[in-house]
Design an enzyme around this catalytic site. Structure first.
Site, PDB file in Angstrom:
ATOM      1  N   MET A 256      46.442  30.623  41.968  1.00  0.00           N
ATOM      2  CA  MET A 256      47.313  29.718  42.723  1.00  0.00           C
ATOM      3  C   MET A 256      46.786  29.554  44.150  1.00  0.00           C
ATOM      4  SD  MET A 256      51.100  30.197  41.230  1.00  0.00           S
ATOM      5  CE  MET A 256      51.555  31.653  42.135  1.00  0.00           C
TER       6      MET A 256
ATOM      7  N   ASP B 204      49.055  41.778  38.296  1.00  0.00           N
ATOM      8  CA  ASP B 204      50.129  41.171  37.506  1.00  0.00           C
ATOM      9  C   ASP B 204      49.986  41.694  36.078  1.00  0.00           C
ATOM     10  OD1 ASP B 204      51.191  38.999  39.518  1.00  0.00           O
ATOM     11  OD2 ASP B 204      49.018  38.955  39.626  1.00  0.00           O
TER      12      ASP B 204
ATOM     13  N   GLN C  72      51.907  40.060  33.296  1.00  0.00           N
ATOM     14  CA  GLN C  72      51.332  38.737  33.016  1.00  0.00           C
ATOM     15  C   GLN C  72      50.090  38.871  32.129  1.00  0.00           C
ATOM     16  OE1 GLN C  72      50.745  35.502  36.043  1.00  0.00           O
ATOM     17  NE2 GLN C  72      48.707  36.371  36.175  1.00  0.00           N
TER      18      GLN C  72
ATOM     19  N   HIS D 174      41.123  37.896  44.125  1.00  0.00           N
ATOM     20  CA  HIS D 174      40.694  36.732  43.342  1.00  0.00           C
ATOM     21  C   HIS D 174      39.171  36.702  43.228  1.00  0.00           C
ATOM     22  CE1 HIS D 174      44.506  35.047  45.260  1.00  0.00           C
ATOM     23  NE2 HIS D 174      44.755  34.903  43.974  1.00  0.00           N
TER      24      HIS D 174
END
Ligand code: AMP
Length: 280
Positions: free
Chosen positions: A30, A151, A154, A37
């Site tokens: 995102m 996460d 997730q 990331h």
């Protein structure tokens, strides 16, 4: 780095690369990119011929309009960061490209994993996540896709969804990247002052304490001790749960599980942070 905003154009380009037998590693994000990331992108780059990153703040996974509005957006800097680590392709879609008939979640069977922890506190969140990742998988058709254990729930849900719908895509999980003091890197940290970031260390400190004291207490005693540590800090606790990391079910006795993990969500100055560590 090639940049696409249109799904058809991206699919066409990737199909061409696939006819040349190039392997594709995909990292959905995102944006407001940080070293967490970038670790995923570096891994995708080193294990594949082509790395594809998406940046899309997915409206259907936000159950709180204010949270969506305040989510940090930083495309210009993100593009420079991705170029600096030799990312091959960036997909930067608008909402209408992902949701041509309106931003709604699909109903996707997620085995009940979507109802625990984050799912209980953010109703509909994982339906939105599974919907957008499924859409990305059909547009990109990668050989492998990379997700962070930050996460963890997730990651498990994506593995479940992919096994049913995209069995040829390998889902790879990577360890949590932390700052030098232990705070899990998060785009949301951008909204914290240095003092608030230091206060937020109570999360990792209490989880680390749990890791070192696991067998001295029962799971529910350990949860209560960790909760107390957070209540004594500047943070507001949302939940702390010790679960079996394979099915996310609570653990009553340590002997009932082979793999236990402790999860937490807490707020500081209106910013919601999550973290988790493996206990054994
Ligand atoms: P997000 O942009 O928050 O949706 O995250 C995109 C991907 O980066 C997800 O797979 C996250 O789990 C992963 N990620 C976010 N923060 C970290 C971190 N601190 N360490 C490792 N992976 C992370």
């Amino acid at each position: 780095m090639e940049i696409f905003s249109n799904s058809d154009a991206l699919t066409k380009r990737l199909n061409l690369l696939k006819t040349e037998s190039k392997s594709i590693g995909f990292v959905p994000t995102m944006g407001a990119l940080h070293s967490g990331h970038l670790a995923l992108v570096k891994q995708a780059n080193s294990l594949n011929d082509i790395s594809v990153v998406s940046i899309f703040v997915n409206p259907t996974q936000f159950n709180n309009a204010e949270d969506l509005k305040k989510y940090p957006r930083n495309n210009h800097q993100d593009i420079e960061l991705l170029k600096s680590i030799n990312c091959d392709i960036l997909y930067l879609p608008e909402v209408a490209d992902i949701y041509p008939s309106g931003a709604k979640s699909e109903s996707i069977e997620l085995g009940g994993l979507e109802l625990e922890m984050e799912g209980a506190f953010r109703p509909g969140h994982f339906d939105g996540v599974a919907t957008v990742v499924s859409r990305f998988f059909s547009i990109v058709g990668p050989n492998s896709a990379y997700f962070g254990e930050k996460d963890f729930q997730q990651l498990l849900i994506i593995k479940y969804m992919a096994a049913a719908r995209y069995p040829n895509i390998k889902i790879i999980g990577l360890a949590i990247e932390r700052n030098e003091k232990g705070l899990a890197l998060s785009s949301r940290n951008e909204r914290l002052s240095e003092k608030e970031k230091d206060d937020a260390l109570a999360i990792y400190q209490s989880l680390s304490w749990a890791m070192q004291n696991t067998r001295n207490y029962t799971p529910s005693q350990l949860e209560a001790m960790v909760a107390l540590k957070i209540e004594e800090s500047e943070l507001e606790l949302e939940y702390v749960e010790i679960v079996n990391e394979e099915n996310l079910k609570p653990i009553e006795n340590w002997d009932d599980t082979k793999k236990a993990r402790i999860f937490m969500a807490a707020h500081i100055s209106g910013v919601r942070l999550i973290d988790n560590v493996s206990l054994f």
